[in-house]
Motif scaffolding. Sequence first.
Motif, PDB file in Angstrom:
ATOM      1  N   GLY A   1      -3.911  -6.119 -10.394  1.00  0.00           N
ATOM      2  CA  GLY A   1      -3.470  -5.536 -11.649  1.00  0.00           C
ATOM      3  C   GLY A   1      -3.409  -4.025 -11.589  1.00  0.00           C
ATOM      4  N   GLN A   2      -4.306  -3.420 -10.804  1.00  0.00           N
ATOM      5  CA  GLN A   2      -4.292  -1.964 -10.655  1.00  0.00           C
ATOM      6  C   GLN A   2      -2.993  -1.499 -10.010  1.00  0.00           C
ATOM      7  N   SER A   3      -2.502  -2.244  -9.021  1.00  0.00           N
ATOM      8  CA  SER A   3      -1.241  -1.884  -8.371  1.00  0.00           C
ATOM      9  C   SER A   3      -0.087  -1.940  -9.367  1.00  0.00           C
ATOM     10  N   VAL A   4      -0.062  -2.995 -10.175  1.00  0.00           N
ATOM     11  CA  VAL A   4       0.993  -3.114 -11.183  1.00  0.00           C
ATOM     12  C   VAL A   4       0.898  -1.985 -12.195  1.00  0.00           C
TER      13      VAL A   4
ATOM     14  N   LEU B   1      -7.755  -0.048 -13.953  1.00  0.00           N
ATOM     15  CA  LEU B   1      -7.076  -0.196 -15.234  1.00  0.00           C
ATOM     16  C   LEU B   1      -6.896  -1.667 -15.600  1.00  0.00           C
ATOM     17  N   SER B   2      -6.827  -2.522 -14.597  1.00  0.00           N
ATOM     18  CA  SER B   2      -6.738  -3.964 -14.828  1.00  0.00           C
ATOM     19  C   SER B   2      -7.460  -4.672 -13.703  1.00  0.00           C
ATOM     20  N   SER B   3      -8.291  -5.639 -14.067  1.00  0.00           N
ATOM     21  CA  SER B   3      -9.041  -6.404 -13.055  1.00  0.00           C
ATOM     22  C   SER B   3      -8.333  -7.696 -12.670  1.00  0.00           C
TER      23      SER B   3
ATOM     24  N   ASP C   1       0.835  -1.208   0.000  1.00  0.00           N
ATOM     25  CA  ASP C   1       0.000   0.000   0.000  1.00  0.00           C
ATOM     26  C   ASP C   1       0.870   1.259   0.000  1.00  0.00           C
ATOM     27  N   GLY C   2       1.942   1.229   0.784  1.00  0.00           N
ATOM     28  CA  GLY C   2       2.816   2.395   0.842  1.00  0.00           C
ATOM     29  C   GLY C   2       3.483   2.688  -0.487  1.00  0.00           C
ATOM     30  N   ILE C   3       3.911   1.657  -1.190  1.00  0.00           N
ATOM     31  CA  ILE C   3       4.563   1.856  -2.487  1.00  0.00           C
ATOM     32  C   ILE C   3       3.569   2.387  -3.513  1.00  0.00           C
ATOM     33  N   ILE C   4       2.352   1.848  -3.523  1.00  0.00           N
ATOM     34  CA  ILE C   4       1.346   2.301  -4.491  1.00  0.00           C
ATOM     35  C   ILE C   4       0.968   3.755  -4.229  1.00  0.00           C
TER      36      ILE C   4
END
Length: 345
Positions: A196-199, A182-184, A12-15
Motif C-alpha cells: 500500500g505504501q508503494s501505491v 501511509l498504508s499497511s 523499486d525503481g518506479i517508487i
Amino acid sequence: MDTTIFLFLLQDGIINGAVYALVAIALVLVFAVTRVILVPQGEFVAFTALTIAALENGVAPATPWLLLALGCLAAASELIRHFRDLTLRRVARIMLFDLALPVALLLLTQALAPMKIGQVGSILLAIALIMPMGPMLYRIAFEPIAHASVLVLLMASFGVHFSLMGLGLLFFGPEGTGTTPLSSQSFSLGELLITGQSVAVLVVTAVLLAMFALFFGRTLLGKALKACSSNRTGARLVGIPISAAGQIAFALAALIGAVSGALVGPLMTVAYDSGFLIGLKAFVAAILGGLVSYPLTVLAALTVGFAEALFSFWASNFKEVLVFTLIIPVLAWRSIVAPHAEESE
C-alpha cells in the motif's frame, strides 16, 4: 535475472524514481526562477521525516526551534538590508511571518505532540513547520546576492547545505529513524507483491504533479513564475516582483520537499544527513532533463530510480557511483552541441 526479479527491481525503481521526480521538479523550479541550484533541497525531505517520526512517538520535535532560529536570522537580515527604507507595513510583515508564525507553531507543536495526533495530523503539522523555511532561507542567503553569478549562488547553496546539516545534527541528533507507512495493506499481482505504501507514493506523486501542471498552466501566479523563469528582466519590467517570485519558488520547493519526506520516511531509515544523497540523485535527474523541462525531468527521475535498482542488484557496493556517472555522457554531449555563452541577466 529472471522475470520475477526484474519486476521487483522495476517496482523499486518506479517508487524511488517517483520520489526523485518530486525533488527534481523542485530543483528545476527554483533554478528556473532564481538561478539557484538548491543543494539543501534534501534537508527539507530529511527534516520532515524526522519531524513526523517524533510526532508519531508523542515527542515534541526540535523543528519549531529550528524554524524560530531561521525566522530570527531572516528578520535580522531584512531589517539590516532595508534599514534606511523601512516602512510600518514591512516591519509588521517581518514580525508576523518571521517571529509570530514560528512562535505560534512552536506553541502548537508543544501542545499537540504529547496527544499523538495521528498520522495525517503529524504530516500536516510537519509540512506547516517545514514550508516557511524555504522563503526564510531565500531571504537569509540568496536574496542579498540575487544578481550574482550562478557559480556564486552555487557556493552559497553549498554553504546553506552544510549549515543545515550541522543544525540538523544539533536539533535532531545522529540517530536515524523511520515513520509509519501511509498504508499497511498489500496485494499480489501475479508473482509481484505490491504494498500500500508503494501505491500511496505513486498516487501522491501523480496528484502533486498534476496540481503543479494546473498551477503553472491556469493560475496567474503560476504564469508569473513562468515569466520569471523565461526572462527575469522582462518580468521585472512588466511589474512582477522578482523577490516575491523567489520566495514563492522556495516555498513551493520546501512544500515539495516536505511531501517527499512524508513519502520517504516509511521507505528508509532517515537521519539528519540522509537528504543529501536523495537531493543529489534528484539533481542527476534534473541535469538529465536539462534543468528546464518538467516532463523530461520526471522521465529522467524514473530512469535514475530504475538504474539505481539495477545497480543495487548487480553491483550494490558501487550503486551510488554508477548512478552519479549517468550525468557524464549527458554533460559531455551538451558541451559538444551547445555553444558556450556568457551568463546574462
